[in-house]
Write a protein that holds these residues in place. Sequence first.
Motif, short mmCIF file in Angstrom:
data_model
loop_
_atom_site.label_atom_id
_atom_site.label_comp_id
_atom_site.label_asym_id
_atom_site.label_seq_id
_atom_site.Cartn_x
_atom_site.Cartn_y
_atom_site.Cartn_z
N MET A 189 48.15 41.15 53.08
CA MET A 189 49.20 41.09 54.10
C MET A 189 49.75 39.68 54.26
SD MET A 189 48.18 43.81 57.12
CE MET A 189 46.57 43.17 57.49
N VAL A 190 48.85 38.69 54.29
CA VAL A 190 49.28 37.30 54.51
C VAL A 190 49.86 36.69 53.24
CG1 VAL A 190 48.50 34.97 55.12
CG2 VAL A 190 47.68 36.95 56.42
N GLY A 191 49.14 36.84 52.09
CA GLY A 191 49.55 36.17 50.86
C GLY A 191 50.64 36.89 50.10
N THR A 192 50.53 38.21 49.94
CA THR A 192 51.50 38.97 49.14
C THR A 192 52.71 39.39 49.96
OG1 THR A 192 49.72 39.78 47.73
CG2 THR A 192 51.81 40.97 47.64
N LEU A 193 52.46 39.88 51.19
CA LEU A 193 53.56 40.39 52.02
C LEU A 193 54.11 39.35 52.99
CD1 LEU A 193 52.21 43.97 52.81
CD2 LEU A 193 53.65 43.24 50.91
N GLY B 180 27.84 51.73 52.21
CA GLY B 180 29.21 51.84 51.70
C GLY B 180 30.05 50.65 52.08
N ALA B 181 29.81 50.11 53.28
CA ALA B 181 30.62 48.99 53.75
C ALA B 181 30.35 47.71 52.98
CB ALA B 181 30.37 48.76 55.24
N PHE B 182 29.14 47.56 52.37
CA PHE B 182 28.97 46.37 51.52
C PHE B 182 29.20 46.70 50.04
CE2 PHE B 182 24.30 47.43 51.50
CZ PHE B 182 24.07 47.38 50.14
N ALA B 183 29.01 47.97 49.65
CA ALA B 183 29.30 48.33 48.26
C ALA B 183 30.80 48.26 47.98
CB ALA B 183 28.77 49.73 47.96
N GLY B 184 31.61 48.65 48.97
CA GLY B 184 33.06 48.62 48.79
C GLY B 184 33.60 47.24 48.47
N PRO B 185 33.33 46.22 49.30
CA PRO B 185 33.77 44.87 48.96
C PRO B 185 33.19 44.34 47.66
CG PRO B 185 33.19 44.99 51.27
CD PRO B 185 32.76 46.29 50.66
N LEU B 186 31.95 44.73 47.33
CA LEU B 186 31.35 44.27 46.08
C LEU B 186 32.12 44.83 44.89
CD1 LEU B 186 28.91 42.62 45.10
CD2 LEU B 186 27.61 44.75 45.01
N ILE B 187 32.44 46.12 44.94
CA ILE B 187 33.25 46.73 43.88
C ILE B 187 34.63 46.09 43.83
CG2 ILE B 187 34.35 48.88 43.13
CD1 ILE B 187 31.95 50.35 44.43
N ALA B 188 35.22 45.85 45.01
CA ALA B 188 36.55 45.23 45.07
C ALA B 188 36.54 43.85 44.43
CB ALA B 188 37.03 45.15 46.52
N ALA B 189 35.50 43.05 44.73
CA ALA B 189 35.43 41.71 44.15
C ALA B 189 35.32 41.78 42.63
CB ALA B 189 34.25 40.95 44.75
N GLY B 190 34.48 42.69 42.12
CA GLY B 190 34.34 42.84 40.67
C GLY B 190 35.64 43.24 40.00
N LEU B 191 36.37 44.18 40.62
CA LEU B 191 37.63 44.63 40.04
C LEU B 191 38.70 43.55 40.14
CD1 LEU B 191 37.75 48.34 41.29
CD2 LEU B 191 37.15 47.49 39.01
N LEU C 214 37.99 41.31 37.31
CA LEU C 214 38.28 41.98 36.04
C LEU C 214 39.78 42.12 35.80
CD1 LEU C 214 37.08 43.55 33.59
CD2 LEU C 214 37.20 45.61 35.03
N TRP C 215 40.53 42.37 36.87
CA TRP C 215 41.96 42.68 36.75
C TRP C 215 42.86 41.57 37.27
CZ3 TRP C 215 41.09 48.28 38.95
CH2 TRP C 215 40.53 49.08 37.93
N ALA C 216 42.35 40.34 37.32
CA ALA C 216 43.17 39.16 37.66
C ALA C 216 43.89 39.33 39.00
CB ALA C 216 44.18 38.87 36.54
N ASN C 217 43.12 39.64 40.04
CA ASN C 217 43.64 39.73 41.41
C ASN C 217 44.75 40.77 41.58
OD1 ASN C 217 41.85 37.69 42.13
ND2 ASN C 217 43.37 36.06 41.85
N ASP C 218 44.63 41.89 40.91
CA ASP C 218 45.61 42.98 41.05
C ASP C 218 45.21 43.86 42.24
OD1 ASP C 218 47.30 45.15 40.84
OD2 ASP C 218 47.18 45.27 38.66
N PHE C 219 45.75 43.53 43.42
CA PHE C 219 45.40 44.25 44.64
C PHE C 219 45.68 45.75 44.51
CE2 PHE C 219 46.09 39.95 46.32
CZ PHE C 219 45.04 39.83 47.22
N ARG C 220 46.85 46.09 44.00
CA ARG C 220 47.28 47.49 44.00
C ARG C 220 46.39 48.36 43.10
NH1 ARG C 220 52.28 47.52 46.62
NH2 ARG C 220 53.28 45.47 46.67
N ALA C 221 45.94 47.81 41.99
CA ALA C 221 45.05 48.58 41.11
C ALA C 221 43.73 48.91 41.81
CB ALA C 221 44.79 47.81 39.82
N MET D 231 39.68 33.48 46.00
CA MET D 231 40.22 34.71 46.57
C MET D 231 39.46 35.95 46.10
SD MET D 231 44.10 36.27 46.38
CE MET D 231 44.80 34.85 47.20
N ALA D 232 39.16 36.02 44.82
CA ALA D 232 38.48 37.20 44.29
C ALA D 232 37.08 37.36 44.85
CB ALA D 232 38.42 37.13 42.76
N LEU D 233 36.49 36.26 45.36
CA LEU D 233 35.12 36.32 45.86
C LEU D 233 35.05 36.46 47.38
CD1 LEU D 233 33.47 33.54 43.67
CD2 LEU D 233 33.53 36.01 43.27
N VAL D 234 36.18 36.38 48.07
CA VAL D 234 36.18 36.52 49.53
C VAL D 234 35.55 37.83 49.99
CG1 VAL D 234 37.70 36.80 51.55
CG2 VAL D 234 38.06 34.89 49.97
#
Length: 398
Positions: free
Chosen positions: A44-48, A155-166, A169-176, A254-257
Amino acid sequence: MSATPTSSDTGLRHIPAGIWTLGFVSLLMDISSEMIHSLLPMFMVGTLGMGMATVGLIEGLAEATALIVKVFSGVLSDYWGRRKSLAVLGYSLGALSKPLFALTGGASLIVTARLLDRVGKGIRGAPRDALVADIAPPHLRGAAFGLRQSLDTVGAFAGPLIAAGLMLLWANDFRAVFWVATVPAWLAVALLVLGLKEPARPAGAPRENPIQRAKLRRLPTAYWWVVSLGALFTLARFSEAFLVLRAQQSGIAMALVPLVMVAMNAVYSLLAYPFGKLSDRVGHRGLLAAGVLVLLLADVLLATETGPAGLLAGVALWGVHMALTQGLLAAMVADTAPADLRGTAFGFFNLVSGLAMLLASTVAGLLWDSQGPATTFVAGAVFCGLSLLALMLPQGRR
């Protein structure tokens, strides 16, 4: 008087299967939600290009919407005597909202997606909590709420962990990442539909409107005290979006936040069940006071420390606070409300907490923009102090 349950009949293996099912449903939905929410403030802050006050207002409205809707879903679940169908509807709306985050190009669709997601959370919240209270034996109620909260928080810590890995992997592609988050959401809906059998409504139980003066008078003073405490605690604990943004300020890539939320939720998950089980055996006021004191220390650290080490310590303490208080407050609502009004009781509890969340997150965003992030967390510490004073009052003056 019934015999006091021993440790041999209060372990995990004695918790009913329905509690485990509700816990794993929460786990899957939280993986989906936190994959998105751990990245959404930066998106929201950086992209939008949104300001912090706007982020605070959107987060406050979203969370307040979820908690306010719980009133109506809780009342309906008491009136119908059926809670599972409302829970399924709520989880389905949450799943339907996920693709909107990937499709958004501006504030309007973000608001729509957040509100739809939170309406779904609101619809499912009170019936789900009432289901836990209906299914769990009284001597396991704190443990049951703690277990469900613990699985939810996995789930609440697995979700961010998966998000950070992706993100790596995908060069900060939020939408993917947002698209991938849709999968566990629909798995949660399927598990709830197929895996949970709702307890039968007592034979001959009349169907009555729970929102009647005579009905509401049956909610005792002890229940309304728990409601007041929940609101005061919520004022001290604003949206966790501010933890994500504080992490970004500390110099973390950013990817590790999202790993900051992993740390918080890992602590929360590990401690929620033990503290829930402990609450079945010891006084509630002392545990609540300990939880508020831990949050006060977290706020002080987050206000004064700007490096990664201080930030992680503050975030970990935030997780300890959540583990100490959230399942305990839910168990206190269940303990102080009549069985046929549990949905309504959870609904009103969350209505008041929702209004407090709206106020807290809006004020936090305004303070962040006008005075800086340190002031935001100092304000949280002040409300922690007020909560401790309230807990110290003699019973009659409460």
